[in-house]
Design a protein around this motif. Structure first.
Motif, PDB file in Angstrom:
ATOM      1  N   THR A  63       0.841  -1.195   0.000  1.00 50.38           N
ATOM      2  CA  THR A  63       0.000   0.000   0.000  1.00 50.38           C
ATOM      3  C   THR A  63       0.877   1.246   0.000  1.00 50.38           C
ATOM      4  O   THR A  63       1.770   1.380   0.837  1.00 50.38           O
ATOM      5  N   LYS A  83       1.883   4.874   0.866  1.00 50.02           N
ATOM      6  CA  LYS A  83       1.642   5.823   1.952  1.00 50.02           C
ATOM      7  C   LYS A  83       2.475   7.074   1.734  1.00 50.02           C
ATOM      8  O   LYS A  83       3.590   7.004   1.207  1.00 50.02           O
ATOM      9  N   SER A 114      -3.115   9.220   9.710  1.00 45.92           N
ATOM     10  CA  SER A 114      -4.484   9.499   9.243  1.00 45.92           C
ATOM     11  C   SER A 114      -4.634   9.447   7.738  1.00 45.92           C
ATOM     12  O   SER A 114      -5.226  10.342   7.148  1.00 45.92           O
ATOM     13  N   GLN A 115      -4.140   8.391   7.124  1.00 38.48           N
ATOM     14  CA  GLN A 115      -4.286   8.314   5.672  1.00 38.48           C
ATOM     15  C   GLN A 115      -4.775   6.949   5.234  1.00 38.48           C
ATOM     16  O   GLN A 115      -4.560   5.957   5.901  1.00 38.48           O
ATOM     17  N   ASP A 116      -5.462   6.953   4.086  1.00 41.74           N
ATOM     18  CA  ASP A 116      -5.921   5.732   3.449  1.00 41.74           C
ATOM     19  C   ASP A 116      -4.801   5.220   2.555  1.00 41.74           C
ATOM     20  O   ASP A 116      -3.643   5.538   2.752  1.00 41.74           O
ATOM     21  N   PHE A 117      -5.165   4.478   1.540  1.00 46.02           N
ATOM     22  CA  PHE A 117      -4.200   3.953   0.579  1.00 46.02           C
ATOM     23  C   PHE A 117      -4.062   4.895  -0.612  1.00 46.02           C
ATOM     24  O   PHE A 117      -4.816   5.848  -0.752  1.00 46.02           O
ATOM     25  N   SER A 118      -3.126   4.618  -1.466  1.00 45.44           N
ATOM     26  CA  SER A 118      -2.915   5.324  -2.734  1.00 45.44           C
ATOM     27  C   SER A 118      -2.403   6.746  -2.581  1.00 45.44           C
ATOM     28  O   SER A 118      -2.892   7.673  -3.222  1.00 45.44           O
ATOM     29  N   VAL A 128      -4.231  11.691  -1.070  1.00 45.42           N
ATOM     30  CA  VAL A 128      -4.361  10.310  -0.622  1.00 45.42           C
ATOM     31  C   VAL A 128      -5.735   9.827  -1.078  1.00 45.42           C
ATOM     32  O   VAL A 128      -6.757  10.333  -0.614  1.00 45.42           O
ATOM     33  N   LYS A 129      -5.717   8.900  -2.020  1.00 45.37           N
ATOM     34  CA  LYS A 129      -6.920   8.438  -2.700  1.00 45.37           C
ATOM     35  C   LYS A 129      -7.550   9.625  -3.409  1.00 45.37           C
ATOM     36  O   LYS A 129      -6.938  10.191  -4.292  1.00 45.37           O
ATOM     37  N   ARG A 147      -8.723  12.496  -1.799  1.00 43.65           N
ATOM     38  CA  ARG A 147      -8.753  13.676  -0.937  1.00 43.65           C
ATOM     39  C   ARG A 147      -7.337  14.160  -0.685  1.00 43.65           C
ATOM     40  O   ARG A 147      -6.373  13.426  -0.882  1.00 43.65           O
ATOM     41  N   GLU A 184      -7.913  17.927   6.594  1.00 38.78           N
ATOM     42  CA  GLU A 184      -8.323  17.616   5.229  1.00 38.78           C
ATOM     43  C   GLU A 184      -8.582  18.920   4.504  1.00 38.78           C
ATOM     44  O   GLU A 184      -9.270  19.808   5.009  1.00 38.78           O
ATOM     45  N   HIS A 231     -13.696  15.330  -5.388  1.00 43.78           N
ATOM     46  CA  HIS A 231     -12.324  14.917  -5.105  1.00 43.78           C
ATOM     47  C   HIS A 231     -11.383  16.113  -5.226  1.00 43.78           C
ATOM     48  O   HIS A 231     -11.716  17.115  -5.851  1.00 43.78           O
TER      49      HIS A 231
END
Length: 183
Positions: free
Chosen positions: A51, A53, A68-72, A88-89, A91, A102, A111
């Motif tokens: 993944t 980061k 505080s992050q998702d994937f991508s 990140v994804k 956002r 954010e 987005h």
């Protein structure tokens, strides 16, 4: 820098030309995207699950994932106060000493994509199809597009907050881009 096993690693060269490996998050890849005057390197890296980061490596330290992050993670930038912004994804996030924020969306868009940050904390990018800036609190402002044009792509912001980019029209193909500066 490529290492055995078809992996890439982020490195920092010091003033004497020595190479310093910035480590990894346990995955096969790390890619730097920016360095500030303090020597902080930012970019992205894969963890042990593959993944991507957003990462930061202050001078003399190894890469660490930002919280505080998702994937991508992609498009990671840093200013001279060590404030980091990244997409990140779908956002965009801002990391500073006060926490993670954010970056806001323009109303009606879904987005964001951040393209840079200056030392005053102004970030640039897009919200949906619109060119925007974000202030240090993450509030969004649309950048105007000249009449007859409907595409905008901000690419750089200077210390004074002027934004350089490109504008064009999606009604013509290929899009005929022209340079613009927003002040």
């Amino acid at each position: 820098m490529s290492v055995p096993g078809d992996k890439t690693r982020s490195v920092r060269w010091d003033r004497t030309g020595r190479v310093h490996d910035l480590g990894s998050l346990g995955g096969s890849y790390s890619e730097p995207s920016a360095i500030n005057d303090r020597g902080t390197v930012v970019g992205r890296a894969t963890d042990e699950n593959g993944t991507w980061k957003a990462v930061r490596a202050p001078l003399g330290k190894k890469l660490g994932a930002l919280p505080s992050q998702d994937f991508s993670a992609r498009s990671v930038w840093v200013n001279n106060a060590d404030v980091v912004v990244a997409t990140v994804k779908d956002r965009s996030l801002r990391w500073s000493t006060t926490g993670t924020t954010e970056l806001a969306l323009l109303r009606g868009t879904g987005h964001t994509f951040v393209r840079g940050i200056n030392d005053a904390g102004t970030s640039i990018g897009t919200s949906g199809e619109f060119a925007v800036t974000w202030d240090a609190q993450g509030r969004v402002t649309a950048l105007p597009v000249p009449a007859g044009l409907d595409e905008a792509d901000p690419v750089a912001v200077n210390a004074a907050g002027s934004v350089a980019g490109n504008v064009g029209s999606a009604r013509t193909w290929p899009v005929q881009w022209r340079a613009v500066v927003w002040r």
